[in-house]
Write a protein that holds these residues in place. Structure first.
Motif: not given
Length: 298
Positions: A250-278
């Motif tokens: 497991t890569v802890p969230a603080p480690v990811l934030r330290g390595v990736l900076g602001e981009m860690a928010g994209d890695v740790l963020g949640s995107a539950r997206v459905r392709p309804t129109r497709l």
């Protein structure tokens, strides 16, 4: 829709190169937009950041596909690199849309890249094309990116936005970096692993773009993601299962934030997206489940 000549910007990227292979295999004439001096009639010069396109080279094209842009996950998000990400997408799209609109006989369809980052952090909430934009760098970028295509829309060109998820492929993108780690037995859950990752097999990404190109009447945003997004924990387990490797780390969230900076928010963020129109447009996924998508790429 019967198309024969298609211009592609971003033809050397993961998605673009796969799309070009698919189109040429089926007999389409593909024109590549390049930043250097063209070496043949199948290339057109452009400079996206400078807003310059050889519009004459697009004459006779039935469609234009824009997949160009600096890699969002390629490096740490410094202010300078965020500016580069934005300019490569927004200015490039604006230049292409204006070039398309300037033609006496514009192409019939303009497919412009976008991203599921449009929705920002969704948590457990399911979002689709009717959902509003989120907040933060990526949602604001996607809104501006799509808005830059306005000249093509105003010229009456059918315009489509592909809000692409995480593409499961070996040749680039997030999964291009994941495969070597997992195959080496170093695959790991990121943070608590509860964040949703909306994925799509590279095969389905290309097939969906072609579906949007070739189907009359389709315009506006389409989510290019598999029908059932999974959590990072579930995807990590699937990678280990399909590749027959342990996933003990497991890569802890603080480690990811330290390595990736602001981009860690994209890695740790949640995107539950459905392709309804497709899905409503009649598209069928060849690899709707994560195991099949991984096998297709591995």
């Amino acid at each position: 829709m019967q198309l024969s000549r298609i211009a592609v910007a971003g033809a050397s990227g993961l998605i673009g190169s796969a799309l070009v292979r698919s189109l040429t295999a089926d007999g389409y004439e593909v024109v590549r937009l390049v930043r250097r001096e063209p070496s043949g009639e199948d290339e057109v010069r452009w400079d996206p950041e400078a807003g310059q396109v050889d519009a004459a080279g697009l004459a006779g094209c039935d469609a234009v596909v824009n997949l160009a842009g600096a890699g969002v996950g390629s490096r740490r998000w410094t202010d300078a690199y965020k500016t580069r990400i934005r300019c490569s997408r927004v200015l490039g799209t604006k230049a292409l849309a204006e070039a398309v609109a300037s033609l006496d006989e514009p192409p019939r369809v303009f497919v412009n890249g976008s991203a599921m980052g449009y929705y920002g952090e969704t948590g457990d909430r399911v979002v689709d094309e009717d959902s509003p934009a989120g907040e933060g760098f990526l949602p604001e970028l996607c809104v501006e990116w799509e808005g830059a295509a306005a000249p093509a829309q105003q010229a009456g060109v059918r315009t489509v936005f592909t809000r692409t998820g995480l593409v499961v492929g070996r040749g680039g993108g997030a999964w291009g970096r994941l495969f070597p780690l997992f195959k080496a037995g170093l695959g790991a859950r990121l943070g608590d692993g509860r964040q949703y990752w909306s994925f799509i097999a590279l095969h389905d990404e290309v097939a969906a773009i072609r579906h949007l190109l070739e189907t009359d009447g389709l315009s506006g945003p389409f989510n290019l993601t598999a029908p059932h997004p999974l959590t990072n924990r579930e995807i990590t387990e699937a990678m280990g299962r399909v590749l027959h490797r342990p996933t003990l780390f497991t890569v802890p969230a603080p480690v990811l934030r330290g390595v990736l900076g602001e981009m860690a928010g994209d890695v740790l963020g949640s995107a539950r997206v459905r392709p309804t129109r497709l899905l409503e447009s009649g598209f069928t996924f060849a690899f709707p489940d994560i195991d099949g998508a991984i096998r297709a790429a591995a």
